[in-house]
Every structure is written in C-alpha cells, then in structure tokens.
Design a protein around this motif. Sequence first.
Motif, mmCIF file in Angstrom:
data_model
loop_
_atom_site.group_PDB
_atom_site.id
_atom_site.type_symbol
_atom_site.label_atom_id
_atom_site.label_comp_id
_atom_site.label_asym_id
_atom_site.label_seq_id
_atom_site.Cartn_x
_atom_site.Cartn_y
_atom_site.Cartn_z
ATOM 1 N N ALA A 51 -8.317 -0.214 -1.086
ATOM 2 C CA ALA A 51 -6.913 -0.597 -1.276
ATOM 3 C C ALA A 51 -6.336 0.118 -2.496
ATOM 4 N N ALA A 52 -7.140 0.256 -3.547
ATOM 5 C CA ALA A 52 -6.683 0.982 -4.745
ATOM 6 C C ALA A 52 -6.474 2.463 -4.433
ATOM 7 N N ARG A 53 -7.358 3.057 -3.621
ATOM 8 C CA ARG A 53 -7.185 4.466 -3.213
ATOM 9 C C ARG A 53 -5.924 4.631 -2.376
ATOM 10 N N LEU A 54 -5.666 3.673 -1.478
ATOM 11 C CA LEU A 54 -4.459 3.715 -0.654
ATOM 12 C C LEU A 54 -3.217 3.627 -1.533
ATOM 13 N N GLN A 55 -3.214 2.716 -2.479
ATOM 14 C CA GLN A 55 -2.069 2.571 -3.368
ATOM 15 C C GLN A 55 -1.867 3.842 -4.199
ATOM 16 N N GLN A 56 -2.940 4.402 -4.713
ATOM 17 C CA GLN A 56 -2.845 5.637 -5.499
ATOM 18 C C GLN A 56 -2.330 6.789 -4.640
ATOM 19 N N ALA A 57 -2.869 6.932 -3.446
ATOM 20 C CA ALA A 57 -2.469 8.036 -2.563
ATOM 21 C C ALA A 57 -1.013 7.915 -2.147
ATOM 22 N N THR A 58 -0.586 6.706 -1.784
ATOM 23 C CA THR A 58 0.810 6.558 -1.357
ATOM 24 C C THR A 58 1.767 6.756 -2.530
ATOM 25 N N GLY A 59 1.330 6.447 -3.731
ATOM 26 C CA GLY A 59 2.148 6.731 -4.911
ATOM 27 C C GLY A 59 2.203 8.225 -5.207
ATOM 28 N N PHE B 185 1.736 10.708 -3.080
ATOM 29 C CA PHE B 185 2.295 11.505 -1.985
ATOM 30 C C PHE B 185 3.640 10.966 -1.497
ATOM 31 N N LEU B 186 4.344 10.221 -2.331
ATOM 32 C CA LEU B 186 5.635 9.648 -1.966
ATOM 33 C C LEU B 186 6.584 10.742 -1.470
ATOM 34 N N ASN B 187 7.210 10.500 -0.324
ATOM 35 C CA ASN B 187 8.135 11.432 0.340
ATOM 36 C C ASN B 187 7.466 12.722 0.799
ATOM 37 N N GLN B 188 6.168 12.667 1.007
ATOM 38 C CA GLN B 188 5.402 13.790 1.546
ATOM 39 C C GLN B 188 4.573 13.266 2.717
ATOM 40 N N SER B 189 4.094 14.181 3.546
ATOM 41 C CA SER B 189 3.204 13.734 4.615
ATOM 42 C C SER B 189 1.796 13.561 4.049
ATOM 43 N N MET B 190 1.067 12.631 4.641
ATOM 44 C CA MET B 190 -0.299 12.335 4.227
ATOM 45 C C MET B 190 -1.134 12.153 5.484
ATOM 46 N N VAL B 191 -2.210 12.891 5.594
ATOM 47 C CA VAL B 191 -3.110 12.763 6.738
ATOM 48 C C VAL B 191 -4.082 11.634 6.442
ATOM 49 N N PRO C 126 -8.945 12.485 12.230
ATOM 50 C CA PRO C 126 -7.551 12.351 11.805
ATOM 51 C C PRO C 126 -6.808 11.422 12.760
ATOM 52 N N VAL C 127 -6.224 10.352 12.222
ATOM 53 C CA VAL C 127 -5.570 9.373 13.084
ATOM 54 C C VAL C 127 -4.068 9.316 12.904
ATOM 55 N N SER C 128 -3.570 9.787 11.757
ATOM 56 C CA SER C 128 -2.151 9.645 11.490
ATOM 57 C C SER C 128 -1.742 10.647 10.425
ATOM 58 N N ALA C 129 -0.480 11.034 10.453
ATOM 59 C CA ALA C 129 0.057 11.937 9.425
ATOM 60 C C ALA C 129 1.497 11.542 9.107
ATOM 61 N N PRO C 130 1.677 10.339 8.577
ATOM 62 C CA PRO C 130 3.044 9.878 8.308
ATOM 63 C C PRO C 130 3.617 10.508 7.044
ATOM 64 N N VAL C 131 4.939 10.471 6.943
ATOM 65 C CA VAL C 131 5.593 10.774 5.675
ATOM 66 C C VAL C 131 5.603 9.460 4.910
ATOM 67 N N VAL C 132 5.062 9.480 3.701
ATOM 68 C CA VAL C 132 4.955 8.269 2.888
ATOM 69 C C VAL C 132 6.331 7.924 2.334
ATOM 70 N N ARG C 133 6.825 6.749 2.665
ATOM 71 C CA ARG C 133 8.151 6.320 2.222
ATOM 72 C C ARG C 133 8.101 5.247 1.137
ATOM 73 N N THR C 134 6.938 4.609 0.985
ATOM 74 C CA THR C 134 6.808 3.559 -0.021
ATOM 75 C C THR C 134 5.349 3.458 -0.455
ATOM 76 N N VAL C 135 5.130 2.925 -1.628
ATOM 77 C CA VAL C 135 3.771 2.688 -2.102
ATOM 78 C C VAL C 135 3.231 1.465 -1.369
ATOM 79 N N ILE C 136 2.044 1.589 -0.811
ATOM 80 C CA ILE C 136 1.425 0.483 -0.068
ATOM 81 C C ILE C 136 0.398 -0.174 -0.981
ATOM 82 N N ASN C 137 0.645 -1.435 -1.312
ATOM 83 C CA ASN C 137 -0.270 -2.118 -2.221
ATOM 84 C C ASN C 137 -0.797 -3.433 -1.648
#
Length: 130
Positions: free
Chosen positions: A63-71, A73-79, A86-97
């Motif tokens: 969960a900490a890695r997810l929060q760090q990564a979404t922070g 890569f904000l407004n960028q795509s993340m695989v 590989p299951v998803s490649a969304p554009v990160v729009r918010t920090v997931i905590n």
Amino acid sequence: MKFLLPAAAALLVSAAAMADAPSKPVITGNILRLDSACDFTESSLNIQRDNLSLSATLNKAAAARLQQATGDFLNQSMVVVINDVPVSAPVVRTVINTGKVQFALGRDAADKLLPTLLETTCYQEKPQAK
C-alpha cells in the motif's frame, strides 16, 4: 550429405540459445510491480460475462508503494504489473492511499494472470543484511 550436418548443428545451437532467452516481457516506463503472494492480504475475482475484474487488499508495504507510485506518477501513465503480467496502464489522476485496488482484466491478461493467483510462495527478494 556432409554439408547438412553442420547446418543441422547450427540450427540446434540457435534453438538452444533462443531457449535461454528470457520469456518475461520487457516493460519500461512508470511501473508498479505487485506479487499476489507477497503483496495481497486478500483478493477476489468478479466475472460477469465478458467482464473480469480483480479486487485486492494490499499489505502495508505494498500500500505504501502504491501511494508512493501514484504520487510520483501523478498525471502520467503507470503500468501495473501483477505476477509479471501487465494488467493495466492508467493515467494516474489521484494519489491512492487506501490499500485497496481493483483492475479490469482484458482477456489476454486474465489468461496469463489467473493461474498465477493460486501461487502461495512469495518470491520477492529480501534485503541483504550489511
């Protein structure tokens, strides 16, 4: 007939060299890697006709890695890669905590990922003592 033997030997050597090549896809860019056996405390699959989704609750470290990564890569795509798939490649729009995630799975990803979700051995490398 003498000339066929070296050609056949060359083919065998080429085939052996190709067999040693890595079978994992090369994924570059902003990546979040998860291992279901190490990072999920629980998970569930939802299957409705052609729609498959995977929901998971992450342990504290993941969960900490997810929060760090979404922070990061904000407004960028993340695989998002789960069990080397590989299951998803969304554009990160918010920090997931929250530590809870859900992924829609395409047919190709589901075919590769579903059998690996049964694995219970965690293969992540542990930090080496200094």
